[in-house]
Write a protein that holds these residues in place. Structure first.
Motif, PDB file in Angstrom:
ATOM      1  N   VAL A   1       0.871  -1.175   0.000  1.00  0.00           N
ATOM      2  CA  VAL A   1       0.000   0.000   0.000  1.00  0.00           C
ATOM      3  C   VAL A   1       0.909   1.226   0.000  1.00  0.00           C
ATOM      4  O   VAL A   1       1.588   1.517   0.979  1.00  0.00           O
ATOM      5  CB  VAL A   1      -0.912   0.012   1.255  1.00  0.00           C
ATOM      6  N   ILE A   2       0.960   1.912  -1.144  1.00  0.00           N
ATOM      7  CA  ILE A   2       1.864   3.062  -1.275  1.00  0.00           C
ATOM      8  C   ILE A   2       1.052   4.348  -1.150  1.00  0.00           C
ATOM      9  O   ILE A   2       0.060   4.525  -1.865  1.00  0.00           O
ATOM     10  CB  ILE A   2       2.615   3.037  -2.622  1.00  0.00           C
ATOM     11  N   THR A   3       1.451   5.217  -0.236  1.00  0.00           N
ATOM     12  CA  THR A   3       0.746   6.496  -0.110  1.00  0.00           C
ATOM     13  C   THR A   3       1.703   7.653  -0.339  1.00  0.00           C
ATOM     14  O   THR A   3       2.914   7.528  -0.166  1.00  0.00           O
ATOM     15  CB  THR A   3       0.056   6.658   1.259  1.00  0.00           C
ATOM     16  N   GLU A   4       1.112   8.790  -0.690  1.00  0.00           N
ATOM     17  CA  GLU A   4       1.900   9.916  -1.168  1.00  0.00           C
ATOM     18  C   GLU A   4       2.772  10.581  -0.101  1.00  0.00           C
ATOM     19  O   GLU A   4       3.840  11.092  -0.404  1.00  0.00           O
ATOM     20  CB  GLU A   4       0.958  10.947  -1.798  1.00  0.00           C
ATOM     21  N   GLY A   5       2.350  10.606   1.118  1.00  0.00           N
ATOM     22  CA  GLY A   5       3.184  11.234   2.141  1.00  0.00           C
ATOM     23  C   GLY A   5       3.363  12.719   1.911  1.00  0.00           C
ATOM     24  O   GLY A   5       2.414  13.414   1.570  1.00  0.00           O
ATOM     25  N   ARG A   6       4.593  13.186   2.024  1.00  0.00           N
ATOM     26  CA  ARG A   6       4.819  14.635   2.046  1.00  0.00           C
ATOM     27  C   ARG A   6       5.993  15.069   1.188  1.00  0.00           C
ATOM     28  O   ARG A   6       6.986  14.360   1.070  1.00  0.00           O
ATOM     29  CB  ARG A   6       5.181  15.031   3.484  1.00  0.00           C
ATOM     30  N   LEU A   7       5.865  16.273   0.641  1.00  0.00           N
ATOM     31  CA  LEU A   7       7.026  16.950   0.061  1.00  0.00           C
ATOM     32  C   LEU A   7       7.718  17.658   1.218  1.00  0.00           C
ATOM     33  O   LEU A   7       7.068  18.383   1.971  1.00  0.00           O
ATOM     34  CB  LEU A   7       6.572  18.013  -0.928  1.00  0.00           C
TER      35      LEU A   7
END
Ligand code: FMN
Length: 121
Positions: free
Chosen positions: A99-105
């Motif tokens: 499960v890959i999630t975008e997270g943060r810049l």
């Protein structure tokens, strides 16, 4: 396996290593294979610079080198200004059962901001 030099990272030059590699989405730059025991991790924070609106394909090499089935992968990145774009989609095929999630810049993120974000996951 082969570190990127400053010249390799010249995106203005169509013949630089990064330009050549990123023009072929199927190309997988070699990584130093470390015997990492992924079974001891449930959640992985994966960071990289944004290259041409996505993760550098060496990140696909990393994901394809181990079994990430059932694991949660949270992305973080630095960039010159663009966001994640199609990054999740382009990484998902290299770790289809994660499960890959975008997270943060994290451009210019302070140590405090980063630790608050990590603790909120
Ligand atoms: C080949 C290459 C492509 C890049 N493409 C993008 C891009 O599409 N969008 C963007 O905002 N920054 C882009 N950048 C800038 C990098 O994301 C930025 O230099 C990096 O995140 C900063 O990390 P550093 O401070 O460790 O160098 C690119 C850089 C390189 C070398």
């Amino acid at each position: 396996k082969v570190p990127y030099t400053k010249l390799d990272l010249d995106w203005m030059n169509k013949k630089s290593r990064s330009s050549v590699e990123m023009s072929d989405k199927k190309y997988r730059p070699a990584i130093m294979k470390k015997e990492m025991d992924m079974s001891s991790y449930d959640e992985i924070l994966l960071g990289f610079p944004i290259w041409w609106y996505v993760a550098p394909t060496i990140i696909n090499t990393f994901l394809e080198a181990y079994d990430f089935s059932g694991k949660k992968i949270v992305l973080f990145a630095t960039s010159g200004g663009s966001g994640f774009g199609n990054t999740v989609k382009e990484l998902q095929s290299s770790a289809p059962d994660a499960v890959i999630t975008e997270g943060r810049l994290l451009n210019c993120g302070t140590k405090q901001e980063i630790s608050e974000w990590v603790n909120s996951l």
